[in-house]
Design a protein around this motif. Structure first.
Motif, PDB file in Angstrom:
ATOM      1  N   GLU A  69       0.854  -1.184   0.000  1.00 26.49           N
ATOM      2  CA  GLU A  69       0.000   0.000   0.000  1.00 26.49           C
ATOM      3  C   GLU A  69       0.889   1.233   0.000  1.00 26.49           C
ATOM      4  O   GLU A  69       1.689   1.434   0.923  1.00 26.49           O
ATOM      5  N   TRP A  70       0.745   2.063  -1.012  1.00 21.67           N
ATOM      6  CA  TRP A  70       1.484   3.327  -1.044  1.00 21.67           C
ATOM      7  C   TRP A  70       0.965   4.225   0.070  1.00 21.67           C
ATOM      8  O   TRP A  70      -0.246   4.353   0.277  1.00 21.67           O
ATOM      9  N   VAL A  71       1.868   4.881   0.797  1.00 23.74           N
ATOM     10  CA  VAL A  71       1.507   5.694   1.949  1.00 23.74           C
ATOM     11  C   VAL A  71       1.691   7.183   1.668  1.00 23.74           C
ATOM     12  O   VAL A  71       0.782   7.979   1.913  1.00 23.74           O
ATOM     13  N   SER A  72       2.876   7.557   1.161  1.00 24.27           N
ATOM     14  CA  SER A  72       3.151   8.974   1.017  1.00 24.27           C
ATOM     15  C   SER A  72       4.300   9.186   0.040  1.00 24.27           C
ATOM     16  O   SER A  72       5.132   8.298  -0.169  1.00 24.27           O
ATOM     17  N   PHE A  73       4.326  10.381  -0.552  1.00 23.07           N
ATOM     18  CA  PHE A  73       5.343  10.753  -1.537  1.00 23.07           C
ATOM     19  C   PHE A  73       5.840  12.158  -1.239  1.00 23.07           C
ATOM     20  O   PHE A  73       5.057  13.037  -0.833  1.00 23.07           O
ATOM     21  N   ILE A  74       7.131  12.363  -1.478  1.00 22.43           N
ATOM     22  CA  ILE A  74       7.699  13.707  -1.440  1.00 22.43           C
ATOM     23  C   ILE A  74       8.678  13.821  -2.593  1.00 22.43           C
ATOM     24  O   ILE A  74       9.468  12.904  -2.844  1.00 22.43           O
ATOM     25  N   ASN A  75       8.637  14.948  -3.304  1.00 21.73           N
ATOM     26  CA  ASN A  75       9.512  15.073  -4.461  1.00 21.73           C
ATOM     27  C   ASN A  75      10.947  15.378  -4.039  1.00 21.73           C
ATOM     28  O   ASN A  75      11.240  15.552  -2.842  1.00 21.73           O
ATOM     29  N   GLY A 103      11.522  18.462  -1.984  1.00 22.34           N
ATOM     30  CA  GLY A 103      10.751  18.516  -0.753  1.00 22.34           C
ATOM     31  C   GLY A 103       9.627  19.528  -0.726  1.00 22.34           C
ATOM     32  O   GLY A 103       9.101  19.824   0.361  1.00 22.34           O
ATOM     33  N   ASP A 104       9.220  20.029  -1.876  1.00 21.87           N
ATOM     34  CA  ASP A 104       8.162  21.038  -1.864  1.00 21.87           C
ATOM     35  C   ASP A 104       6.832  20.522  -2.396  1.00 21.87           C
ATOM     36  O   ASP A 104       5.889  21.307  -2.589  1.00 21.87           O
ATOM     37  N   SER A 105       6.739  19.224  -2.596  1.00 21.56           N
ATOM     38  CA  SER A 105       5.487  18.627  -3.056  1.00 21.56           C
ATOM     39  C   SER A 105       5.289  17.295  -2.341  1.00 21.56           C
ATOM     40  O   SER A 105       6.158  16.417  -2.404  1.00 21.56           O
ATOM     41  N   THR A 106       4.165  17.162  -1.653  1.00 20.40           N
ATOM     42  CA  THR A 106       3.882  15.939  -0.894  1.00 20.40           C
ATOM     43  C   THR A 106       2.480  15.432  -1.195  1.00 20.40           C
ATOM     44  O   THR A 106       1.576  16.219  -1.509  1.00 20.40           O
ATOM     45  N   TYR A 107       2.322  14.123  -1.089  1.00 20.83           N
ATOM     46  CA  TYR A 107       1.029  13.497  -1.278  1.00 20.83           C
ATOM     47  C   TYR A 107       0.869  12.402  -0.235  1.00 20.83           C
ATOM     48  O   TYR A 107       1.855  11.811   0.200  1.00 20.83           O
ATOM     49  N   TYR A 108      -0.390  12.117   0.120  1.00 20.73           N
ATOM     50  CA  TYR A 108      -0.673  11.120   1.135  1.00 20.73           C
ATOM     51  C   TYR A 108      -1.843  10.245   0.705  1.00 20.73           C
ATOM     52  O   TYR A 108      -2.787  10.713   0.065  1.00 20.73           O
TER      53      TYR A 108
END
Length: 122
Positions: free
Chosen positions: A46-52, A55-60
């Motif tokens: 299961e994908w949990v979170s992403f950061i580029n 570090g200025d773009s995040t997804y959850y």
């Protein structure tokens, strides 16, 4: 040698907090997009979170939004996952992932850590 080494997992009571770390070496961490992925026993990843990379773009994932915070320190080559208000359903092995592209020769890469166990139980 490329390495991603997770740490910070453990046993915590429901409602508690943990901070996971992922230390990177052997590649240009600051150029890689990074994610946390978890896998519970008997279930698929299961994908949990992403950061580029910068570090200025995040997804959850919806399941962790508002409770987890992803961050990174490129000077320390380290990715973090701050986990609050933990629930039993957050129990899983948590893996960090780093992915990007290279130009010589042209191609893509994806690296994975060995995982760290998080158990949420009273």
């Amino acid at each position: 040698e490329v390495q991603l080494v997770e740490s910070g997992g453990g046993l915590v009571q429901p409602g508690g907090s943990l901070r996971l770390s992922c230390a990177a070496s052997g590649f240009t961490f600051g150029s890689a997009d990074t994610s946390w992925v978890r896998q519970a026993p008997g279930k698929g990843p299961e994908w949990v979170s992403f950061i580029n990379s910068v570090g200025d773009s995040t997804y959850y994932a919806d399941s962790v939004k508002g409770r987890f915070t992803i961050s990174r320190d490129n000077a320390k080559n380290t990715l973090y996952l701050e986990m609050n208000s933990l629930k039993p359903e957050d129990s899983a092995v948590y893996y960090c992932n780093a992915a990007g592209v290279v130009s010589t020769p042209p191609g893509e890469y994806a690296y994975w850590g060995q995982g760290t166990q998080v158990t949420v139980s009273s």
